[in-house]
Each structure stands twice: as structure tokens, then as C-alpha cells.
Design a protein around this motif. Structure first.
Motif, PDB file in Angstrom:
ATOM      1  N   ALA A 268       0.823  -1.205   0.000  1.00 34.31           N
ATOM      2  CA  ALA A 268       0.000   0.000   0.000  1.00 34.31           C
ATOM      3  C   ALA A 268       0.862   1.262   0.000  1.00 34.31           C
ATOM      4  O   ALA A 268       0.557   2.240  -0.692  1.00 34.31           O
ATOM      5  CB  ALA A 268      -0.925   0.000   1.228  1.00 34.31           C
TER       6      ALA A 268
ATOM      7  N   GLU B 298      -2.544   3.957  -5.429  1.00 34.12           N
ATOM      8  CA  GLU B 298      -4.000   3.958  -5.325  1.00 34.12           C
ATOM      9  C   GLU B 298      -4.467   4.732  -4.093  1.00 34.12           C
ATOM     10  O   GLU B 298      -3.824   4.690  -3.041  1.00 34.12           O
ATOM     11  CB  GLU B 298      -4.545   2.523  -5.264  1.00 34.12           C
TER      12      GLU B 298
ATOM     13  N   ASN C 136      -7.079   5.213  -1.082  1.00 30.32           N
ATOM     14  CA  ASN C 136      -7.938   4.365  -0.263  1.00 30.32           C
ATOM     15  C   ASN C 136      -8.425   5.204   0.913  1.00 30.32           C
ATOM     16  O   ASN C 136      -7.636   5.676   1.725  1.00 30.32           O
ATOM     17  CB  ASN C 136      -7.152   3.145   0.228  1.00 30.32           C
TER      18      ASN C 136
ATOM     19  N   SER D 242     -10.384   4.237   3.387  1.00 32.89           N
ATOM     20  CA  SER D 242     -10.699   3.474   4.586  1.00 32.89           C
ATOM     21  C   SER D 242      -9.801   3.949   5.726  1.00 32.89           C
ATOM     22  O   SER D 242      -8.896   4.773   5.537  1.00 32.89           O
ATOM     23  CB  SER D 242     -10.476   1.983   4.341  1.00 32.89           C
TER      24      SER D 242
ATOM     25  N   GLY E  50      -6.360   3.066   4.870  1.00 34.73           N
ATOM     26  CA  GLY E  50      -5.893   3.916   3.786  1.00 34.73           C
ATOM     27  C   GLY E  50      -5.480   5.295   4.260  1.00 34.73           C
ATOM     28  O   GLY E  50      -4.507   5.880   3.765  1.00 34.73           O
TER      29      GLY E  50
END
Length: 224
Positions: free
Chosen positions: A155, A160, A162, A164, A167
Motif C-alpha cells: 500500500a 492507489e 484508499n 478506509s 488507507g
């Protein structure tokens, strides 16, 4: 010396080290630590030592072999290994971080526990953030991060977005890493991250954060 047990002698040594660290913190950092904090630190370290002794020699031998495979970072770089331990019953996450230089010498160690949803992935992300923060607080500019949570490593390496909870923590890690001159993050198997893992488990029984400069708690002494 002959009248005291091995445990009593160990407690004297641990106490003397804690008092010296309190003195150095006051002289060099102008930060005052009350005697009660020193007492709590000694108590926590003695509990960790007792736990280690009870775990048996067989487990210790296995850990020494695993920990010996750690590889040093390039010259001028510092490597921070991190890990998290989960206590679901008390909704606590223990965080362990060990920072070493290119010669393998310990620059700093950290044990910290936080109240958090007992989500392993979120705990690992929080540990990665704390490791990065510690490196920044130490004034390091060239760092290598290592952890055994593959999802967190990927990650941080990815682009990307994210939104959450995990994230958002990863986003904070990336933001902080952008301030370093050079950095990299890598995944390692658990057996190569045993010191950070041991510190994370120790953090769960600590009454307060334990951050040591050029030193480490006795719970990992057998791993060097």
C-alpha cells in the motif's frame, strides 16, 4: 553480591540503567521524568525479563538464529524494522520499532501501546506510521523501512487512493516519507523481523511508552 539472588542483581542493574537514562534525559534533553515513572519502567522491564526466562531456552535459541539474518542498510542509511501485536481482549495494539545504522548498531528502540480497534492490518499500518515518525523525530534523512505486513508495504509502495481507516493511515505514512531525502520500504518474513515483533509484544505490558536512544529493553538482549 553473594547474598542477593540473580533476579535481585538483575533488578539492581535495570534500576541503575533507568536512573542513568533519567539523568541523561534531564541533562541533554531538558526533560524531567519523575521517580514514579522510573519505577514503572523498571517494573515493566522486570516483568518482561521474567516472561522471557519462563519462555524457556529452546525458544530463545530459535529466535537467536532467526534474528541473526538481519541485513544492514547501505552506508549513510538507517533501517527501521517495525511490527504490531494485537490484544483483542483489551482492544490494544502494541507497536515495536528498532532502528539500526549501516554497522548494525542500535540507534533507537521504541515500545508503544495504543487503544485501537483490534484489526491486524490497521495495527500494522499504525506501526509503520510510528516507525516513520520516529525516524523523522531522530532527524534521519536516509531510511529503509522493513516490516512483515505485505499488504501495508504494498500500500505504501502503491499509488492507489484508499479512504478506509487503513488507507488514511497509509496516506499519512506517504506524506511523512516524502520529507526524507531518500527512503525505501520492503517486506520481510516474520523470522527476519523477530526483534520488532518481540518489542511489539513487550509494548502490550508496558504502562507507558518506552523510547530508548542507542539502547533497547532487556527483552530483546538475547536476540543480538
Amino acid at each position: 553480591m553473594n547474598q542477593l539472588s540473580k533476579r535481585e542483581l538483575t533488578e539492581i542493574a535495570v534500576t541503575a540503567k533507568a536512573v542513568l537514562q533519567r539523568r541523561n534525559t534531564w541533562i541533554f534533553e531538558n526533560k524531567f521524568k519523575s521517580p514514579s515513572q522510573v519505577s514503572k519502567q523498571v517494573h515493566a522491564e522486570m516483568e518482561a525479563i521474567d516472561s522471557w526466562v519462563e519462555s524457556g531456552v529452546k525458544q530463545v535459541k530459535h529466535q537467536v538464529v532467526s534474528g541473526s539474518k538481519w541485513s544492514a542498510p547501505p552506508p549513510a542509511f538507517f533501517k527501521a524494522n517495525w511490527d504490531a501485536a494485537i490484544d483483542k481482549g483489551s482492544s490494544k495494539v502494541g507497536i515495536g520499532v528498532i532502528v539500526r545504522d549501516s554497522e548494525g548498531l542500535v540507534t533507537a528502540s521504541l515500545c508503544s501501546s495504543i487503544t485501537l480497534t483490534p484489526d491486524p492490518l490497521l495495527g500494522e499500518a499504525a506501526a509503520a506510521l510510528r516507525a516513520t515518525t520516529l525516524c523523522a523525530e531522530l532527524g534521519l534523512t536516509h531510511i529503509v523501512l522493513e516490516g512483515d505486513a505485505l499488504n501495508v508495504v504494498q500500500a505504501v509502495q502503491g499509488v492507489e487512493e484508499n479512504w478506509s481507516a487503513v488507507g488514511m493511515v497509509i496516506r499519512d505514512v506517504k506524506s511523512l516519507l516524502s520529507r526524507f531525502q531518500e527512503w525505501s520500504i520492503h517486506h520481510v518474513p516474520r523470522e527476519l523481523n523477530v526483534i520488532a515483533h518481540t518489542l511489539a509484544k513487550y509494548a502490550l505490558i508496558c504502562s507507558e511508552d518506552c523510547i530508548l536512544l542507542e539502547d533497547y529493553p532487556p527483552c530483546i538482549q538475547h536476540l543480538f
